[in-house]
Design a protein around this motif. Structure first.
Motif, PDB file in Angstrom:
ATOM      1  N   SER A   1       0.806  -1.220   0.000  1.00  0.00           N
ATOM      2  CA  SER A   1       0.000   0.000   0.000  1.00  0.00           C
ATOM      3  C   SER A   1       0.841   1.272   0.000  1.00  0.00           C
ATOM      4  O   SER A   1       0.325   2.356  -0.272  1.00  0.00           O
ATOM      5  CB  SER A   1      -0.925   0.005   1.218  1.00  0.00           C
ATOM      6  N   LEU A   2       2.134   1.162   0.298  1.00  0.00           N
ATOM      7  CA  LEU A   2       3.027   2.316   0.303  1.00  0.00           C
ATOM      8  C   LEU A   2       3.808   2.447  -0.999  1.00  0.00           C
ATOM      9  O   LEU A   2       4.627   3.356  -1.143  1.00  0.00           O
ATOM     10  CB  LEU A   2       4.008   2.223   1.481  1.00  0.00           C
ATOM     11  N   GLY A   3       3.575   1.534  -1.933  1.00  0.00           N
ATOM     12  CA  GLY A   3       4.251   1.601  -3.216  1.00  0.00           C
ATOM     13  C   GLY A   3       5.536   0.814  -3.278  1.00  0.00           C
ATOM     14  O   GLY A   3       6.265   0.883  -4.282  1.00  0.00           O
ATOM     15  N   LYS A   4       5.847   0.032  -2.265  1.00  0.00           N
ATOM     16  CA  LYS A   4       7.054  -0.793  -2.274  1.00  0.00           C
ATOM     17  C   LYS A   4       6.820  -2.040  -3.114  1.00  0.00           C
ATOM     18  O   LYS A   4       5.827  -2.737  -2.943  1.00  0.00           O
ATOM     19  CB  LYS A   4       7.425  -1.192  -0.847  1.00  0.00           C
ATOM     20  N   GLN A   5       7.738  -2.323  -4.036  1.00  0.00           N
ATOM     21  CA  GLN A   5       7.597  -3.483  -4.913  1.00  0.00           C
ATOM     22  C   GLN A   5       7.806  -4.780  -4.138  1.00  0.00           C
ATOM     23  O   GLN A   5       8.797  -4.953  -3.437  1.00  0.00           O
ATOM     24  CB  GLN A   5       8.585  -3.388  -6.068  1.00  0.00           C
ATOM     25  N   LEU A   6       6.849  -5.705  -4.295  1.00  0.00           N
ATOM     26  CA  LEU A   6       6.913  -6.991  -3.612  1.00  0.00           C
ATOM     27  C   LEU A   6       7.208  -8.148  -4.559  1.00  0.00           C
ATOM     28  O   LEU A   6       7.584  -9.233  -4.115  1.00  0.00           O
ATOM     29  CB  LEU A   6       5.593  -7.264  -2.873  1.00  0.00           C
ATOM     30  N   GLY A   7       7.019  -7.926  -5.847  1.00  0.00           N
ATOM     31  CA  GLY A   7       7.265  -8.981  -6.818  1.00  0.00           C
ATOM     32  C   GLY A   7       7.023  -8.466  -8.227  1.00  0.00           C
ATOM     33  O   GLY A   7       6.304  -7.483  -8.421  1.00  0.00           O
ATOM     34  N   LYS A   8       7.631  -9.142  -9.210  1.00  0.00           N
ATOM     35  CA  LYS A   8       7.443  -8.720 -10.601  1.00  0.00           C
ATOM     36  C   LYS A   8       7.650  -9.897 -11.539  1.00  0.00           C
ATOM     37  O   LYS A   8       8.543 -10.719 -11.326  1.00  0.00           O
ATOM     38  CB  LYS A   8       8.420  -7.586 -10.951  1.00  0.00           C
ATOM     39  N   MET A   9       6.790  -9.972 -12.563  1.00  0.00           N
ATOM     40  CA  MET A   9       6.909 -10.976 -13.610  1.00  0.00           C
ATOM     41  C   MET A   9       7.084 -10.282 -14.954  1.00  0.00           C
ATOM     42  O   MET A   9       6.374  -9.325 -15.259  1.00  0.00           O
ATOM     43  CB  MET A   9       5.657 -11.855 -13.690  1.00  0.00           C
ATOM     44  N   MET A  10       8.016 -10.759 -15.746  1.00  0.00           N
ATOM     45  CA  MET A  10       8.176 -10.276 -17.115  1.00  0.00           C
ATOM     46  C   MET A  10       7.715 -11.399 -18.041  1.00  0.00           C
ATOM     47  O   MET A  10       8.373 -12.438 -18.162  1.00  0.00           O
ATOM     48  CB  MET A  10       9.624  -9.892 -17.394  1.00  0.00           C
ATOM     49  N   LEU A  11       6.558 -11.215 -18.677  1.00  0.00           N
ATOM     50  CA  LEU A  11       5.950 -12.240 -19.510  1.00  0.00           C
ATOM     51  C   LEU A  11       6.340 -12.037 -20.966  1.00  0.00           C
ATOM     52  O   LEU A  11       6.673 -10.924 -21.386  1.00  0.00           O
ATOM     53  CB  LEU A  11       4.430 -12.193 -19.339  1.00  0.00           C
ATOM     54  N   THR A  12       6.281 -13.107 -21.729  1.00  0.00           N
ATOM     55  CA  THR A  12       6.685 -13.033 -23.137  1.00  0.00           C
ATOM     56  C   THR A  12       5.512 -12.781 -24.080  1.00  0.00           C
ATOM     57  O   THR A  12       5.703 -12.338 -25.210  1.00  0.00           O
ATOM     58  CB  THR A  12       7.394 -14.332 -23.557  1.00  0.00           C
ATOM     59  N   VAL A  13       4.293 -13.087 -23.624  1.00  0.00           N
ATOM     60  CA  VAL A  13       3.071 -12.871 -24.410  1.00  0.00           C
ATOM     61  C   VAL A  13       2.011 -12.276 -23.478  1.00  0.00           C
ATOM     62  O   VAL A  13       2.158 -12.321 -22.256  1.00  0.00           O
ATOM     63  CB  VAL A  13       2.553 -14.191 -25.036  1.00  0.00           C
ATOM     64  N   PRO A  14       0.931 -11.715 -24.037  1.00  0.00           N
ATOM     65  CA  PRO A  14      -0.109 -11.137 -23.174  1.00  0.00           C
ATOM     66  C   PRO A  14      -0.794 -12.206 -22.316  1.00  0.00           C
ATOM     67  O   PRO A  14      -1.078 -13.311 -22.782  1.00  0.00           O
ATOM     68  CB  PRO A  14      -1.091 -10.524 -24.169  1.00  0.00           C
ATOM     69  N   TYR A  15      -1.076 -11.843 -21.075  1.00  0.00           N
ATOM     70  CA  TYR A  15      -1.823 -12.691 -20.158  1.00  0.00           C
ATOM     71  C   TYR A  15      -2.963 -11.885 -19.550  1.00  0.00           C
ATOM     72  O   TYR A  15      -2.846 -10.662 -19.375  1.00  0.00           O
ATOM     73  CB  TYR A  15      -0.935 -13.212 -19.027  1.00  0.00           C
ATOM     74  N   LYS A  16      -4.036 -12.582 -19.230  1.00  0.00           N
ATOM     75  CA  LYS A  16      -5.160 -11.962 -18.534  1.00  0.00           C
ATOM     76  C   LYS A  16      -5.154 -12.443 -17.087  1.00  0.00           C
ATOM     77  O   LYS A  16      -5.227 -13.648 -16.831  1.00  0.00           O
ATOM     78  CB  LYS A  16      -6.490 -12.334 -19.203  1.00  0.00           C
ATOM     79  N   VAL A  17      -5.064 -11.496 -16.156  1.00  0.00           N
ATOM     80  CA  VAL A  17      -5.091 -11.831 -14.732  1.00  0.00           C
ATOM     81  C   VAL A  17      -6.548 -11.987 -14.319  1.00  0.00           C
ATOM     82  O   VAL A  17      -7.345 -11.055 -14.454  1.00  0.00           O
ATOM     83  CB  VAL A  17      -4.413 -10.737 -13.887  1.00  0.00           C
ATOM     84  N   GLN A  18      -6.892 -13.180 -13.864  1.00  0.00           N
ATOM     85  CA  GLN A  18      -8.291 -13.426 -13.509  1.00  0.00           C
ATOM     86  C   GLN A  18      -8.695 -12.724 -12.226  1.00  0.00           C
ATOM     87  O   GLN A  18      -9.684 -11.997 -12.178  1.00  0.00           O
ATOM     88  CB  GLN A  18      -8.534 -14.937 -13.350  1.00  0.00           C
TER      89      GLN A  18
END
Length: 316
Positions: free
Chosen positions: A57-74
């Motif tokens: 909630s303070l804007g601190k990054q907790l994780g990141k994924m770099m995908l190769t194709v578009p994905y839809k987050v359910q």
């Protein structure tokens, strides 16, 4: 009319509790989708580089994924297992709270062309197979097909799929349609810039670009949040979120609802010592109480006057 009034109060309460979160605008720039889990963490998806990033909630990054194709987050309602579907890759993957992949389900070896997938739980998927025009209930844990239903509806502009309580919810950019498992149409309504579904217990919500709508079963879509100036909106169990002018805002309902509950009239508690006097019933009793001392003080005087009169009459 009562529902409209309640919804108006609901929207007003949310807007009255606006809070700007301390997010760097560069993190929100070029965002194409926004998700918020029930712990207040925020997830940003960008089509520009196919990145999926989680912040607190303070804007601190907790994780990141770099995908190769578009994905839809359910959905991120269960942050321990977040499902993502890719039509291009013909697969669904699940990631944990740090956005590390924990499982991948490949559809290419078993099905035709999956247009949309919905993860009902940690075992079952619902798949729309465009090649066979069927809706498939699939247990990916043991790799078995449970059920298969003919699906004759159009796959054009399909945005999302949800299956709940033997009802199938289909979302396109322009409308929402609800079917039973026989694919008999139960409900249909127009939407504008629709993006995805969100289910909260028995409530089905439609997230659009600038609003959040609630499905009133077989009746209507009711607006529960709207901001024409928003770029993206979302919600968790307690709050609404929006990106506006590359800033992240939160509208919490907790404090306004508490204030609203305090303003509701409470049952009047009457102190017996402060009860109002009823003149019809109680005045005679009080009159009796007041007259008795007067009569007691007046009787000896009257008796003395009578005795004096008797003495005078006797000639004393």
């Amino acid at each position: 009319m009562r529902i409209f009034y309640l919804l108006t109060v609901f929207i007003f309460c949310s807007l009255s509790a606006q809070k700007k979160l301390a997010f760097d605008t560069l993190k929100l720039k070029d965002a194409d989708d926004l998700h918020a889990d029930d712990y207040g963490n925020v997830y940003i998806y960008k089509n520009k580089d196919f990145s999926f990033t989680k912040y607190d909630s303070l804007g601190k990054q907790l994780g990141k994924m770099m995908l190769t194709v578009p994905y839809k987050v359910q959905s991120v309602q269960n942050p321990l297992s977040v499902p993502l579907f890719s039509e291009n890759a013909q697969e669904m993957k699940f990631v944990d709270q740090n956005l590390n992949e924990i499982q991948r389900v490949d559809f290419r070896q078993k099905f035709g062309f999956i247009k949309m997938a919905y993860a009902e739980d940690l075992q079952q998927l619902w798949l729309l197979d465009e090649s066979s025009k069927r809706l498939i209930q699939y247990n990916f844990r043991n790799d078995t097909t449970i059920n298969s239903y003919p699906f004759d509806a159009s796959f054009d502009e399909l945005m999302d799929l949800l299956v709940y309580e033997n009802k199938i919810y289909i979302l396109t950019k322009k409308n929402i349609t609800v079917y039973n498992l026989k694919f008999e149409k139960i409900f249909e309504a127009a939407t504008e810039n629709a993006k995805r579904f969100r289910r909260e217990n028995d409530s089905i919500l439609v997230i659009t670009t600038q609003s959040i709508l609630k499905y009133i079963p077989e009746k209507e879509l009711a607006t529960v949040f709207s901001d024409p100036g928003a770029q993206i909106v979302d919600k968790n169990i307690l709050s609404f979120f929006e990106i506006k002018a590359n800033n992240l805002y939160l509208y919490t309902l907790e404090k306004p609802l508490q204030a609203q509950e305090q303003k509701e009239p409470e049952p009047v508690k009457i102190n017996p010592e402060q009860q109002p006097v009823q003149p019809v019933e109680e005045t005679p009793a009080k009159a009796v109480e007041k007259k008795e001392p007067e009569q007691q003080s007046a009787d000896p005087l009257r008796k003395l006057m009578d005795e004096s009169a008797e003495v005078q009459a006797a000639g004393f």
